[in-house]
Write a protein that holds these residues in place. Sequence first.
Motif, PDB file in Angstrom:
ATOM      1  N   ASN A 107      -0.232   4.956  -0.703  1.00  0.00           N
ATOM      2  CA  ASN A 107      -0.600   5.493  -2.013  1.00  0.00           C
ATOM      3  C   ASN A 107      -2.005   5.031  -2.399  1.00  0.00           C
ATOM      4  O   ASN A 107      -2.210   4.294  -3.373  1.00  0.00           O
ATOM      5  CB  ASN A 107       0.413   5.040  -3.068  1.00  0.00           C
ATOM      6  CG  ASN A 107       0.380   5.938  -4.304  1.00  0.00           C
ATOM      7  OD1 ASN A 107      -0.559   6.694  -4.501  1.00  0.00           O
ATOM      8  ND2 ASN A 107       1.407   5.841  -5.114  1.00  0.00           N
ATOM      9  N   THR A 108      -2.994   5.474  -1.654  1.00  0.00           N
ATOM     10  CA  THR A 108      -4.371   5.042  -1.906  1.00  0.00           C
ATOM     11  C   THR A 108      -4.925   5.591  -3.224  1.00  0.00           C
ATOM     12  O   THR A 108      -5.768   4.955  -3.852  1.00  0.00           O
ATOM     13  CB  THR A 108      -5.292   5.482  -0.747  1.00  0.00           C
ATOM     14  OG1 THR A 108      -5.155   6.899  -0.549  1.00  0.00           O
ATOM     15  CG2 THR A 108      -4.921   4.761   0.545  1.00  0.00           C
ATOM     16  N   ASP A 109      -4.470   6.754  -3.633  1.00  0.00           N
ATOM     17  CA  ASP A 109      -4.940   7.332  -4.901  1.00  0.00           C
ATOM     18  C   ASP A 109      -4.532   6.448  -6.074  1.00  0.00           C
ATOM     19  O   ASP A 109      -5.336   6.207  -6.987  1.00  0.00           O
ATOM     20  CB  ASP A 109      -4.368   8.739  -5.092  1.00  0.00           C
ATOM     21  CG  ASP A 109      -4.990   9.752  -4.141  1.00  0.00           C
ATOM     22  OD1 ASP A 109      -6.079   9.467  -3.604  1.00  0.00           O
ATOM     23  OD2 ASP A 109      -4.390  10.815  -3.932  1.00  0.00           O
ATOM     24  N   LYS A 110      -3.304   5.966  -6.067  1.00  0.00           N
ATOM     25  CA  LYS A 110      -2.815   5.104  -7.143  1.00  0.00           C
ATOM     26  C   LYS A 110      -3.566   3.777  -7.152  1.00  0.00           C
ATOM     27  O   LYS A 110      -3.936   3.270  -8.219  1.00  0.00           O
ATOM     28  CB  LYS A 110      -1.319   4.854  -6.975  1.00  0.00           C
ATOM     29  CG  LYS A 110      -0.707   3.946  -8.044  1.00  0.00           C
ATOM     30  CD  LYS A 110      -0.836   4.531  -9.440  1.00  0.00           C
ATOM     31  CE  LYS A 110       0.026   5.773  -9.588  1.00  0.00           C
ATOM     32  NZ  LYS A 110      -0.031   6.320 -10.968  1.00  0.00           N
ATOM     33  N   TYR A 153       1.310  -3.588  -6.507  1.00  0.00           N
ATOM     34  CA  TYR A 153       0.162  -3.456  -5.602  1.00  0.00           C
ATOM     35  C   TYR A 153      -0.683  -4.727  -5.537  1.00  0.00           C
ATOM     36  O   TYR A 153      -1.284  -5.026  -4.497  1.00  0.00           O
ATOM     37  CB  TYR A 153      -0.721  -2.286  -6.040  1.00  0.00           C
ATOM     38  CG  TYR A 153      -0.032  -0.942  -5.947  1.00  0.00           C
ATOM     39  CD1 TYR A 153       0.171  -0.332  -4.715  1.00  0.00           C
ATOM     40  CD2 TYR A 153       0.425  -0.283  -7.090  1.00  0.00           C
ATOM     41  CE1 TYR A 153       0.800   0.898  -4.618  1.00  0.00           C
ATOM     42  CE2 TYR A 153       1.053   0.955  -7.000  1.00  0.00           C
ATOM     43  CZ  TYR A 153       1.243   1.526  -5.758  1.00  0.00           C
ATOM     44  OH  TYR A 153       1.875   2.747  -5.667  1.00  0.00           O
ATOM     45  N   SER A 168       4.267  -2.070 -12.275  1.00  0.00           N
ATOM     46  CA  SER A 168       3.685  -1.116 -11.322  1.00  0.00           C
ATOM     47  C   SER A 168       2.387  -1.657 -10.731  1.00  0.00           C
ATOM     48  O   SER A 168       2.107  -1.470  -9.545  1.00  0.00           O
ATOM     49  CB  SER A 168       3.414   0.221 -12.012  1.00  0.00           C
ATOM     50  OG  SER A 168       4.614   0.807 -12.459  1.00  0.00           O
ATOM     51  N   CYS A 208       0.840  -1.204   0.000  1.00  0.00           N
ATOM     52  CA  CYS A 208       0.000   0.000   0.000  1.00  0.00           C
ATOM     53  C   CYS A 208       0.872   1.250   0.000  1.00  0.00           C
ATOM     54  O   CYS A 208       0.781   2.079  -0.875  1.00  0.00           O
ATOM     55  CB  CYS A 208      -0.934  -0.005   1.213  1.00  0.00           C
ATOM     56  SG  CYS A 208      -2.037   1.429   1.238  1.00  0.00           S
ATOM     57  N   GLY A 209       1.737   1.341   0.987  1.00  0.00           N
ATOM     58  CA  GLY A 209       2.660   2.467   1.048  1.00  0.00           C
ATOM     59  C   GLY A 209       1.974   3.808   1.148  1.00  0.00           C
ATOM     60  O   GLY A 209       2.556   4.838   0.812  1.00  0.00           O
TER      61      GLY A 209
END
Length: 205
Positions: A10-13, A52, A48, A7-8
């Motif tokens: 980066n919820t938008d990604k 995720y 990429s 997750c890191g």
Amino acid sequence: MVLITHCGGNTDKINEILVAAQRRFGMYGFEKTSVSEIAADLHMSKASIYYYFADKGKLFGAVIEKEHSEFIESVEQECETLIDASDMLRAYVNINIEFFRKLLNLSRVKHSDIMENRYAQEQMVELRQKELVIIEKTLTKGNEQGTFNVENSFEMAHLFLDLLKGLRKMTIGRKDVFYLNDEEYNDLVKRVRDFTEIFIKGISI
């Protein structure tokens, strides 16, 4: 989401990937959609996406999880504004059928895609459990209000969901892709709402 490898923050990604995957899976189905095509839609590399989501199956399961989470959240928010248990049951049904059309016209998820993907199956089982909790609480609330007379709210919740599912299944028939035109959808809405009123009348004091 349990199906996300990283997750890191980066919820938008992640959401961007899920929206693109939902569109692809909806248009072409699970088998005919590749991670490469989803990546191309997003102008990113396959690696990429795999960062995720470990594989296509988990990505598809995450799409189902996303849609179901939105449905459950909508039901809970609507029921919080209502007092009468009968109105809560009607609200659940209305949101359920509206969401069903959203899935039909935006996702067009194939039944075979769900049955052949264990991650999607797990999400379906989890969704049913959440729905059962909502319906059971609603029936129990009706008993407490003195408007319902239900001896076993848990068993009645199972029956209600099974009958509702049966009505949808009859409307879809043997279609592999879950798509209904306006006439078919309006007929389904009438059947479901008629059934709901009969059900409410049957358990009312």
